[in-house]
Design a protein around this motif. Structure first.
Motif, PDB file in Angstrom:
ATOM      1  N   ASN A 214       1.360  10.419   6.908  1.00 13.22           N
ATOM      2  CA  ASN A 214       0.037   9.786   7.042  1.00 13.22           C
ATOM      3  C   ASN A 214      -1.104  10.786   6.836  1.00 13.22           C
ATOM      4  O   ASN A 214      -2.155  10.660   7.461  1.00 13.22           O
ATOM      5  CB  ASN A 214      -0.118   9.124   8.415  1.00 13.22           C
ATOM      6  CG  ASN A 214       1.024   8.188   8.743  1.00 13.22           C
ATOM      7  OD1 ASN A 214       1.601   7.563   7.861  1.00 13.22           O
ATOM      8  ND2 ASN A 214       1.371   8.102  10.017  1.00 13.22           N
ATOM      9  N   ALA A 215      -0.888  11.749   5.969  1.00 14.23           N
ATOM     10  CA  ALA A 215      -1.934  12.747   5.711  1.00 14.23           C
ATOM     11  C   ALA A 215      -2.909  12.205   4.667  1.00 14.23           C
ATOM     12  O   ALA A 215      -2.510  11.622   3.662  1.00 14.23           O
ATOM     13  CB  ALA A 215      -1.312  14.044   5.223  1.00 14.23           C
ATOM     14  N   LYS A 216      -4.193  12.409   4.936  1.00 14.40           N
ATOM     15  CA  LYS A 216      -5.259  12.055   3.998  1.00 14.40           C
ATOM     16  C   LYS A 216      -6.130  13.290   3.857  1.00 14.40           C
ATOM     17  O   LYS A 216      -7.007  13.544   4.676  1.00 14.40           O
ATOM     18  CB  LYS A 216      -6.056  10.853   4.514  1.00 14.40           C
ATOM     19  CG  LYS A 216      -7.068  10.307   3.541  1.00 14.40           C
ATOM     20  CD  LYS A 216      -7.721   9.058   4.116  1.00 14.40           C
ATOM     21  CE  LYS A 216      -8.703   8.442   3.133  1.00 14.40           C
ATOM     22  NZ  LYS A 216      -9.343   7.219   3.694  1.00 14.40           N
ATOM     23  N   ARG A 237      -0.733   6.983   3.359  1.00 14.43           N
ATOM     24  CA  ARG A 237      -2.168   6.934   3.604  1.00 14.43           C
ATOM     25  C   ARG A 237      -2.983   7.229   2.330  1.00 14.43           C
ATOM     26  O   ARG A 237      -4.177   7.500   2.405  1.00 14.43           O
ATOM     27  CB  ARG A 237      -2.525   7.929   4.709  1.00 14.43           C
ATOM     28  CG  ARG A 237      -3.755   7.540   5.525  1.00 14.43           C
ATOM     29  CD  ARG A 237      -3.996   8.540   6.638  1.00 14.43           C
ATOM     30  NE  ARG A 237      -5.266   8.297   7.315  1.00 14.43           N
ATOM     31  CZ  ARG A 237      -5.929   9.223   7.995  1.00 14.43           C
ATOM     32  NH1 ARG A 237      -5.451  10.444   8.090  1.00 14.43           N
ATOM     33  NH2 ARG A 237      -7.070   8.936   8.569  1.00 14.43           N
ATOM     34  N   VAL A 238      -2.328   7.165   1.192  1.00  8.92           N
ATOM     35  CA  VAL A 238      -3.022   7.371  -0.077  1.00  8.92           C
ATOM     36  C   VAL A 238      -3.887   6.154  -0.363  1.00  8.92           C
ATOM     37  O   VAL A 238      -3.467   5.014  -0.173  1.00  8.92           O
ATOM     38  CB  VAL A 238      -2.015   7.593  -1.217  1.00  8.92           C
ATOM     39  CG1 VAL A 238      -2.712   7.621  -2.564  1.00  8.92           C
ATOM     40  CG2 VAL A 238      -1.246   8.895  -0.989  1.00  8.92           C
ATOM     41  N   SER A 260       6.121   4.235   4.257  1.00  7.84           N
ATOM     42  CA  SER A 260       5.315   3.013   4.392  1.00  7.84           C
ATOM     43  C   SER A 260       4.461   2.981   5.658  1.00  7.84           C
ATOM     44  O   SER A 260       3.518   2.196   5.743  1.00  7.84           O
ATOM     45  CB  SER A 260       6.233   1.791   4.386  1.00  7.84           C
ATOM     46  OG  SER A 260       7.021   1.745   5.572  1.00  7.84           O
ATOM     47  N   HIS A 261       4.806   3.780   6.671  1.00  5.02           N
ATOM     48  CA  HIS A 261       4.160   3.696   7.986  1.00  5.02           C
ATOM     49  C   HIS A 261       4.349   2.303   8.605  1.00  5.02           C
ATOM     50  O   HIS A 261       3.475   1.780   9.287  1.00  5.02           O
ATOM     51  CB  HIS A 261       2.678   4.051   7.876  1.00  5.02           C
ATOM     52  CG  HIS A 261       1.974   4.257   9.186  1.00  5.02           C
ATOM     53  ND1 HIS A 261       2.628   4.584  10.353  1.00  5.02           N
ATOM     54  CD2 HIS A 261       0.654   4.176   9.515  1.00  5.02           C
ATOM     55  CE1 HIS A 261       1.740   4.694  11.331  1.00  5.02           C
ATOM     56  NE2 HIS A 261       0.540   4.455  10.854  1.00  5.02           N
ATOM     57  N   ALA A 262       5.513   1.712   8.344  1.00  4.56           N
ATOM     58  CA  ALA A 262       5.868   0.443   8.977  1.00  4.56           C
ATOM     59  C   ALA A 262       6.373   0.732  10.400  1.00  4.56           C
ATOM     60  O   ALA A 262       6.978   1.775  10.644  1.00  4.56           O
ATOM     61  CB  ALA A 262       6.951  -0.266   8.171  1.00  4.56           C
ATOM     62  N   PRO A 263       6.137  -0.171  11.340  1.00  3.02           N
ATOM     63  CA  PRO A 263       5.526  -1.490  11.183  1.00  3.02           C
ATOM     64  C   PRO A 263       4.009  -1.529  11.349  1.00  3.02           C
ATOM     65  O   PRO A 263       3.427  -2.601  11.323  1.00  3.02           O
ATOM     66  CB  PRO A 263       6.195  -2.292  12.300  1.00  3.02           C
ATOM     67  CG  PRO A 263       6.368  -1.287  13.401  1.00  3.02           C
ATOM     68  CD  PRO A 263       6.696   0.012  12.699  1.00  3.02           C
ATOM     69  N   PHE A 264       3.369  -0.355  11.535  1.00  2.00           N
ATOM     70  CA  PHE A 264       1.911  -0.372  11.670  1.00  2.00           C
ATOM     71  C   PHE A 264       1.277  -0.945  10.402  1.00  2.00           C
ATOM     72  O   PHE A 264       0.293  -1.684  10.454  1.00  2.00           O
ATOM     73  CB  PHE A 264       1.383   1.036  11.943  1.00  2.00           C
ATOM     74  CG  PHE A 264      -0.031   1.070  12.437  1.00  2.00           C
ATOM     75  CD1 PHE A 264      -0.312   1.004  13.794  1.00  2.00           C
ATOM     76  CD2 PHE A 264      -1.091   1.130  11.555  1.00  2.00           C
ATOM     77  CE1 PHE A 264      -1.625   1.009  14.257  1.00  2.00           C
ATOM     78  CE2 PHE A 264      -2.403   1.136  12.006  1.00  2.00           C
ATOM     79  CZ  PHE A 264      -2.671   1.074  13.355  1.00  2.00           C
ATOM     80  N   LEU A 265       1.839  -0.581   9.262  1.00  2.00           N
ATOM     81  CA  LEU A 265       1.466  -1.178   7.979  1.00  2.00           C
ATOM     82  C   LEU A 265       2.683  -1.896   7.408  1.00  2.00           C
ATOM     83  O   LEU A 265       3.820  -1.533   7.707  1.00  2.00           O
ATOM     84  CB  LEU A 265       0.995  -0.100   6.996  1.00  2.00           C
ATOM     85  CG  LEU A 265      -0.206   0.754   7.421  1.00  2.00           C
ATOM     86  CD1 LEU A 265      -0.472   1.830   6.372  1.00  2.00           C
ATOM     87  CD2 LEU A 265      -1.442  -0.104   7.639  1.00  2.00           C
ATOM     88  N   ILE A 266       2.444  -2.879   6.570  1.00  3.59           N
ATOM     89  CA  ILE A 266       3.570  -3.583   5.954  1.00  3.59           C
ATOM     90  C   ILE A 266       4.088  -2.764   4.774  1.00  3.59           C
ATOM     91  O   ILE A 266       3.307  -2.105   4.072  1.00  3.59           O
ATOM     92  CB  ILE A 266       3.178  -5.004   5.501  1.00  3.59           C
ATOM     93  CG1 ILE A 266       2.016  -4.948   4.500  1.00  3.59           C
ATOM     94  CG2 ILE A 266       2.834  -5.872   6.701  1.00  3.59           C
ATOM     95  CD1 ILE A 266       1.687  -6.300   3.885  1.00  3.59           C
ATOM     96  N   PRO A 267       5.409  -2.766   4.527  1.00  8.90           N
ATOM     97  CA  PRO A 267       5.957  -1.973   3.417  1.00  8.90           C
ATOM     98  C   PRO A 267       5.364  -2.331   2.065  1.00  8.90           C
ATOM     99  O   PRO A 267       5.277  -1.476   1.185  1.00  8.90           O
ATOM    100  CB  PRO A 267       7.451  -2.290   3.477  1.00  8.90           C
ATOM    101  CG  PRO A 267       7.705  -2.703   4.890  1.00  8.90           C
ATOM    102  CD  PRO A 267       6.455  -3.414   5.334  1.00  8.90           C
ATOM    103  N   GLU A 268       4.976  -3.599   1.880  1.00 11.21           N
ATOM    104  CA  GLU A 268       4.415  -4.016   0.592  1.00 11.21           C
ATOM    105  C   GLU A 268       3.226  -3.163   0.176  1.00 11.21           C
ATOM    106  O   GLU A 268       3.016  -2.910  -1.012  1.00 11.21           O
ATOM    107  CB  GLU A 268       3.972  -5.489   0.650  1.00 11.21           C
ATOM    108  CG  GLU A 268       5.105  -6.481   0.754  1.00 11.21           C
ATOM    109  CD  GLU A 268       5.417  -6.875   2.192  1.00 11.21           C
ATOM    110  OE1 GLU A 268       5.753  -8.040   2.417  1.00 11.21           O
ATOM    111  OE2 GLU A 268       5.326  -5.988   3.073  1.00 11.21           O
ATOM    112  N   ALA A 269       2.426  -2.718   1.152  1.00  2.72           N
ATOM    113  CA  ALA A 269       1.215  -1.965   0.821  1.00  2.72           C
ATOM    114  C   ALA A 269       1.555  -0.695   0.059  1.00  2.72           C
ATOM    115  O   ALA A 269       0.938  -0.375  -0.965  1.00  2.72           O
ATOM    116  CB  ALA A 269       0.445  -1.649   2.101  1.00  2.72           C
TER     117      ALA A 269
END
Length: 302
Positions: A214-216, A237-238, A260-269
């Motif tokens: 999750n590095a930006k 986090r791109v 993906s950072h799932a489940p905080f974000l959905i894998p589709e993203a």
């Protein structure tokens, strides 16, 4: 378009990628490319390793995929054959031995899930917890949360922790951020991890694979970190469809991993961001999706 190869390959557009969510009913169960001018629309499938997921409950709200069964179902839908799973319990619980044991037991129920233990070097007995990750739970790596556990990468015990991890053949993941500060609970504001000490740290540990989650990062810092051959990044986090291609311009593509950072974000993203980049050929896509993660695992065990 294909950036390095001579053959042009059209990638899925946003609508097609979103429709992958319903692809199981059509018999399409993997992320794919359709080669241009192929009369039968030949489908090429990709193995995918998600290097950045968590199990159990996010402490501050329920998430749609925070039940392991539902998360695994979603991963299988997109041909994600392996997911490196940390535990949200590791953020605030003090008994990390029990946290890692529960994670290990939960992952044992699903062949896709690879448990990644949590270590907090601010707690007594962290050395034993680290040893248990390797010897009791056969975990390939550990995950660190310096911002939630109130230490910095400048602290002396971090060097000891990384040295011990290297000697045990474990890779290390450092979660730089889990939630944007603008949406954090008012009682728990957490800054992103300051990563400037990494250059010196990893210079002393050239055989320890370290992945930032999750590095930006600004381009200048990313280019500086690119000089560290044992440092890896994920794509969770791109920003935007051009973000991954821009990242690859300043950071080696063979050290960019799918996460993906799932489940905080959905894998589709994350899948959409990779596909809509339009800059990678099939071999490069497969590297991001899985081959680079396999290389990291091999590096930690060598």
């Amino acid at each position: 378009m294909n950036r390095l190869g001579s053959k042009f390959v059209p990638l899925l557009n946003r609508r097609q990628a979103l429709e992958l969510a319903g692809a199981v009913s059509l018999g399409l169960t993997s992320v794919c490319l359709a080669e241009e001018n192929s009369p039968a629309s030949t489908v090429e499938t990709f193995e995918i390793i998600d290097t950045n997921v968590h199990l159990f409950r996010w402490p501050f709200r329920r998430l749609p995929l925070d039940e392991t069964v539902r998360l695994v179902k979603k991963l299988r839908q997109f041909n994600i054959s392996q997911a490196w799973a940390g535990s949200y319990e590791g953020l605030l619980h003090r008994d990390l031995s029990s946290v890692n044991r529960r994670l290990y037991q939960q992952c044992a129920e699903f062949p896709e899930l690879i448990p990644i233990g949590t270590i907090n070097p601010n707690l007594p007995g962290w050395q034993r917890d680290l040893e248990d990750c390797k010897t009791k739970f056969n975990m390939p790596g550990i995950r660190l949360y310096p911002n939630y556990h109130h230490y910095t990468l400048k602290d002396l015990f971090v060097t000891e922790l990384l040295q011990r991890a290297e000697s045990l053949g474990l890779f290390v993941q450092i979660a730089i951020c889990l939630e944007d500060r603008r949406t954090q609970h008012r009682s728990m504001q957490v800054q992103d991890v300051e990563i400037s000490p990494l250059s010196e740290l990893l210079g002393q540990l050239p055989n320890l694979p370290v992945q930032l989650l999750n590095a930006k990062l600004p381009a200048a810092l990313t280019a500086q970190l690119a000089k560290l051959p044992n440092l890896f990044l994920d794509v969770s986090r791109v920003d935007g469809s051009a973000g991954i291609a821009q990242l690859a311009e300043v950071f080696p593509l063979n050290r960019i991993l799918f996460g993906s950072h799932a489940p905080f974000l959905i894998p589709e993203a994350a899948l959409i961001r990779v596909h809509e980049s339009g800059q990678f050929d099939k071999a490069e896509l497969q590297a991001i999706y899985a081959a680079n993660a396999v290389a990291l695992l091999k590096a930690s065990r060598s």
